[in-house]
Design an enzyme around this catalytic site. Structure first.
Site, PDB file in Angstrom:
ATOM      1  N   TYR A 125       0.848  -1.199   0.000  1.00 22.98           N
ATOM      2  CA  TYR A 125       0.000   0.000   0.000  1.00 22.98           C
ATOM      3  C   TYR A 125       0.879   1.242   0.000  1.00 22.98           C
ATOM      4  O   TYR A 125       2.062   1.179   0.324  1.00 22.98           O
ATOM      5  CB  TYR A 125      -0.944   0.014   1.214  1.00 22.98           C
ATOM      6  CG  TYR A 125      -0.242   0.278   2.525  1.00 22.98           C
ATOM      7  CD1 TYR A 125       0.291  -0.760   3.282  1.00 22.98           C
ATOM      8  CD2 TYR A 125      -0.094   1.587   2.995  1.00 22.98           C
ATOM      9  CE1 TYR A 125       0.956  -0.513   4.471  1.00 22.98           C
ATOM     10  CE2 TYR A 125       0.567   1.839   4.181  1.00 22.98           C
ATOM     11  CZ  TYR A 125       1.091   0.789   4.927  1.00 22.98           C
ATOM     12  OH  TYR A 125       1.754   1.036   6.081  1.00 22.98           O
ATOM     13  N   CYS A 126       0.277   2.383  -0.380  1.00 26.61           N
ATOM     14  CA  CYS A 126       0.956   3.684  -0.240  1.00 26.61           C
ATOM     15  C   CYS A 126      -0.056   4.661   0.347  1.00 26.61           C
ATOM     16  O   CYS A 126      -0.887   4.260   1.146  1.00 26.61           O
ATOM     17  CB  CYS A 126       1.613   4.148  -1.524  1.00 26.61           C
ATOM     18  SG  CYS A 126       0.673   3.933  -3.043  1.00 26.61           S
ATOM     19  N   ARG A 127      -0.008   5.935  -0.028  1.00 25.57           N
ATOM     20  CA  ARG A 127      -0.855   6.934   0.636  1.00 25.57           C
ATOM     21  C   ARG A 127      -2.336   6.679   0.423  1.00 25.57           C
ATOM     22  O   ARG A 127      -3.133   6.720   1.355  1.00 25.57           O
ATOM     23  CB  ARG A 127      -0.505   8.334   0.131  1.00 25.57           C
ATOM     24  CG  ARG A 127       0.735   8.909   0.756  1.00 25.57           C
ATOM     25  CD  ARG A 127       1.207  10.123   0.011  1.00 25.57           C
ATOM     26  NE  ARG A 127       1.709   9.793  -1.317  1.00 25.57           N
ATOM     27  CZ  ARG A 127       2.939   9.316  -1.547  1.00 25.57           C
ATOM     28  NH1 ARG A 127       3.772   9.131  -0.560  1.00 25.57           N
ATOM     29  NH2 ARG A 127       3.324   9.025  -2.764  1.00 25.57           N
ATOM     30  N   CYS A 131      -1.631   7.244  -5.534  1.00 23.49           N
ATOM     31  CA  CYS A 131      -0.187   7.011  -5.569  1.00 23.49           C
ATOM     32  C   CYS A 131       0.040   5.689  -6.290  1.00 23.49           C
ATOM     33  O   CYS A 131      -0.818   4.806  -6.266  1.00 23.49           O
ATOM     34  CB  CYS A 131       0.391   6.949  -4.158  1.00 23.49           C
ATOM     35  SG  CYS A 131      -0.354   5.702  -3.107  1.00 23.49           S
TER      36      CYS A 131
END
Lengths: 175, 160
Positions: A125-127, A131
Site C-alpha cells: 500500500y501507499c498513501r 499514488c
C-alpha cells in the site's frame, strides 16, 4: 499559391495543417514508444487506482483489493508492506507493516526475501488512491518471485479513516 | 502597404523570437514524447480534462508541440505554427492559473516530471506569461524574414 488567401485565413489553414501533422506524429510516437498508452485510460477512481492503462502502466498485472479484503487479510496475518519513503512510514503506518520504499527497493532486498519466505500473502500500500508506489512495488515483488503480492488501493488514507490499527515510529527494519 | 521593408533590427528580432520559441517547444516536447505514461499522469493531476480525453491529449499534445516548434524554426507554415504556439501558451496559462486559484498542488510537467510546489507554479505562470508576450510579438510581425515561407514568397519581401 502566393498571397492567395487573406493572411489570417492562411494562418488558420496552416495551423490546422500543423495540428494534423503534429497529432499524427504524436500517435506514431506513442505506437512505437516503450511507454505507450491506449487511447482511453482508466482514470475513474471508483474502479481502482487511476492510471493510463495498458501494459506499461504501473497498475498493469497487479490485483487491487478494497478495504474489506485488506482488513480480512490483516486479521489473517498477511504481511503489509509500506511502499512510501521511510520518512512517511515513521510518521504513521498500518500496524505491523514493514517498510520497503519503492524507490529504494534494492536496499531492501533482504527484507523482500525474508517476507517471501515467511508468509506468501503480501499486501502493498501507499498513501491512497492516487499514488502508484504500491503498484510499482507489487510489480517488483512479483519479479522477485512473491506471486501473491496484491495492492490495497485505498492505502493508508482509507485504512486510518476506517479506524483500523495504525502505529508510528521506526519499526524493525527502517533505515 | 507603405512599401517600406521592415528594418533589419525588426526582422532580426522576429527571427530570434521564432528560433527561441521553436526551440523551447521542441525541448519541452522531448520528455513527453519519451514517456506517454508519465505525461498522462501529469494531465490527470491537473484535474481539468474528463477521463476519456486524458490519454488522447497525452498522445497528441507532445507531437503538436514538436511539429509546431520545427515548423517555426524552419519557417514553413510559420504563421500557423506561431498561432498554435500562442494558443498553446494561452491554454497552459489558463490551466495553471485555474489550479493556482483553487489551491491545487500539481506538477506542471512543462520541462520535466518532478513534483512542484505552489511557489514553483507562480514562477512558471510568470514564465509562461513572458513566453506569451514573446509569441504575441512574433505573431504581430508583418513578415517572417529568412524563413522557408519567405523564400517561397508566402511572406512579404518587398513591402511590409
Amino acid at each position: 499559391m502566393p498571397q492567395k488567401h487573406h493572411p489570417l485565413v492562411r494562418s488558420v489553414i496552416e495551423a490546422a495543417v500543423v495540428l494534423a501533422i503534429g497529432s499524427l506524429a504524436g500517435v506514431v510516437n506513442n505506437a512505437f514508444s516503450s511507454h505507450s498508452i491506449p487511447c482511453v485510460g482508466e482514470w475513474d477512481k471508483t474502479y481502482g487506482v487511476p492510471s493510463p492503462g495498458g501494459e506499461h502502466a504501473a497498475t498493469h498485472g497487479n490485483r487491487e483489493i478494497g478495504l474489506a479484503e485488506a482488513r480480512r487479510l490483516f486479521e489473517n496475518g498477511a504481511v503489509f508492506v509500506d511502499a512510501r519513503p521511510a520518512g512517511e512510514y515513521r510518521e504513521g503506518h498500518v500496524a505491523g507493516a514493514i517498510s520497503i520504499p519503492e524507490d529504494e527497493f534494492r536496499l531492501y532486498l533482504e527484507e523482500v526475501l525474508r517476507v517471501g519466505e515467511e508468509r506468501p500473502m503480501v499486501v502493498a500500500y501507499c498513501r491512497g488512491m492516487e499514488c502508484d508506489e504500491a503498484h510499482l512495488l507489487a510489480g517488483r515483488l512479483h519479479d522477485a518471485g512473491i506471486n501473491e503480492a496484491v495492492v490495497f488501493a485505498g492505502g493508508l488514507t482509507e485504512w486510518s479513516r476506517a479506524g483500523l490499527p495504525v502505529e508510528k515510529g521506526g519499526g524493525g527494519n527502517v533505515r | 502597404m507603405s512599401g517600406r521593408r521592415p528594418s533589419l533590427i525588426h526582422r532580426g528580432l522576429v527571427l530570434i523570437l521564432r528560433l527561441f520559441l521553436g526551440g523551447l517547444f521542441i525541448y519541452a516536447s522531448v520528455h513527453k514524447l519519451q514517456d506517454p505514461v508519465a505525461f498522462s499522469k501529469i494531465i490527470y493531476n491537473y484535474k481539468i480534462l474528463p477521463g476519456f480525453l486524458i490519454n488522447m491529449s497525452a498522445i497528441v499534445l507532445p507531437g503538436v508541440e514538436l511539429v509546431a516548434g520545427i515548423m517555426l524554426i524552419i519557417g514553413f507554415m510559420s504563421r500557423g505554427a506561431a498561432l498554435i504556439i500562442t494558443a498553446s501558451l494561452l491554454v497552459f496559462i489558463c490551466a495553471i492559473s485555474y489550479n493556482l486559484a483553487r489551491g491545487l498542488e500539481f506538477d506542471c510537467g512543462c520541462f520535466s516530471f518532478s513534483r512542484s510546489t505552489k511557489g514553483a507554479a507562480v514562477d512558471l505562470l510568470i514564465r509562461d506569461l513572458i513566453f506569451l508576450a514573446m509569441a504575441l510579438r512574433m505573431l504581430c510581425a508583418r513578415g517572417f524574414a529568412w524563413s522557408l515561407d519567405w523564400l517561397f514568397g508566402l511572406e512579404p519581401k518587398q513591402h511590409s
